[in-house]
Design an enzyme around this catalytic site. Sequence first.
Site, short mmCIF file in Angstrom:
data_model
loop_
_atom_site.label_atom_id
_atom_site.label_comp_id
_atom_site.label_asym_id
_atom_site.label_seq_id
_atom_site.Cartn_x
_atom_site.Cartn_y
_atom_site.Cartn_z
N GLN A 44 25.55 37.28 39.24
CA GLN A 44 26.83 36.26 39.49
C GLN A 44 26.90 36.07 40.87
O GLN A 44 27.06 34.95 41.34
CB GLN A 44 28.00 36.68 38.72
CG GLN A 44 28.93 35.63 38.47
CD GLN A 44 29.96 36.04 37.34
OE1 GLN A 44 31.01 35.32 37.59
NE2 GLN A 44 29.69 36.99 36.69
N SER A 57 39.79 39.76 39.75
CA SER A 57 38.67 39.43 38.57
C SER A 57 37.40 38.52 39.28
O SER A 57 37.89 37.80 40.20
CB SER A 57 39.55 38.68 37.71
OG SER A 57 38.67 38.34 36.52
N GLU A 58 36.25 38.76 38.84
CA GLU A 58 35.21 38.02 39.52
C GLU A 58 35.25 36.68 39.63
O GLU A 58 34.52 36.02 40.11
CB GLU A 58 33.80 38.46 38.94
CG GLU A 58 33.91 38.00 37.31
CD GLU A 58 32.59 38.64 36.72
OE1 GLU A 58 31.91 39.79 37.28
OE2 GLU A 58 32.28 38.01 35.76
N ASN A 59 36.16 36.10 38.68
CA ASN A 59 36.24 34.52 38.39
C ASN A 59 37.35 33.99 39.45
O ASN A 59 37.74 32.80 39.51
CB ASN A 59 36.46 34.08 37.06
CG ASN A 59 37.56 34.65 36.59
OD1 ASN A 59 37.71 36.13 36.57
ND2 ASN A 59 38.41 33.96 35.92
#
Lengths: 225, 229
Positions: free
Chosen positions: B103, A52-54
């Site tokens: 991002q 997950s990108e976070n």
Amino acid sequence: MKGFALKGLDREAIARRAAKDLWDGAVVNLGIGLPTLVANYVPAGREIVYHSENGVLGVGPSPLANDVDPDLINASKTPITLVPGASIFHHTDAFVMIRGGHIDLALLGAMQVSAAGDLANWSTGDEKMPPAVGGAMDLAAGAKGVYVLMEHTTKDGVPKIVEACTYPLTAARVVTRIFTNLAVIDVTKDGLVVREMAPGVEFGALSANTGAKLHLASDWRQIGA
Amino acid sequence: MIDKQKASLAEAMAGIKDGAVVLIAGFGNSGIPVELIDALIDQGAKDLTVVSNNAGSGRTDVAKLLASGHVRKLVCSYPRTSGSVVFEEMYSAGRLELELVPQGTLSERLRAAAAGIGGFYTPTAAGTKLAAGKETRTLNGRDYVLEMPLKGDVALIKAERADRWGNLTYRLAARNFGPTMAAAADLTIVQARHMVELGGIDPEQVVTPGLFVDRVVHVPNPKQAGTPG
């Protein structure tokens, strides 16, 4: 250009078909929407590491209501759990993984995919809509493989596989495989090659619902066969 | 003696100037330093440029800061999310300038500033409208876009534990932008749920070394972003 309605697979069946292509040990990032269903259908015996990108590797199933933790969420900001072996890291490392080619597969939704593998999935180009891009461009440009899962046409029957995207691009020439309700299609240097078609779908009807030239593989199969 | 702990939120915010570039850590509602944001609004600095992954939801924290009228420009990857009503109102009314950044490019621009890098080439956004006006080079057959570092005057960070030197740990995925932003600003201000003695964090477990931190304030029961009140 409008095709006629072809139903094909439901969303779960598209996800189930895509899940068959995740190999044991693959590191996978699931995009928002339809791709998130894929984790439910991975064949038994394969260990997949979800990123997950976070800042999470080893995303597990959704938590029960009592176990929701606001500091454990995924890219869609929905609650997650961690599997044994999971790791937590900061954002720059999360994107080093994405942008440096350390993620085996990104499974993404799309508004349009072109015959060259161009991907449009972040904006309709409507200037009145406030824009948002998130990690879409990083994933599309950086993952080793980019698979798209989507309905073959819009609700109005307009093809989403096109010769050239009319929506703003997320990245050029990145999509390698497309899973739709009608077919599994590879993006190759020789064009779009249909590997599999859903039960009841014929090549002529599939082509009529597609905005780019398709080639039927000589060894094509029925999805699920 | 090094003691970065401040007695109050107001003291932690002292000296932030009009026109400052303020980095705000967090992703969605995870890791948002709600109390520091409220204190920044109270401190009153105006004409701010805010760098944050999202634009807040509801009317609290980042959304509250936007609504305060203290923000001129937002640098952000995903401002439009469910409940981002303040952003949508202000953007539609032309009251907020927006720089939309992928991002990973946002994160890497912050890292570049932290690491003293003058700019970098990335394939992300090559051939898209987010590369418009930027230098593009073809390297080894692939198109790359030149991106510039993004330095903060101030960073606002939410940590789980801190000591008086500013060594930090974070809680779960609330870590997100914290470590990179802490290193990318001239003045890094941290709210910590727990203050511990020096040595209270195993050196091997320190996530952000205190060198990157300037001020710490103890906020024992932090509000969760996105919840009213």
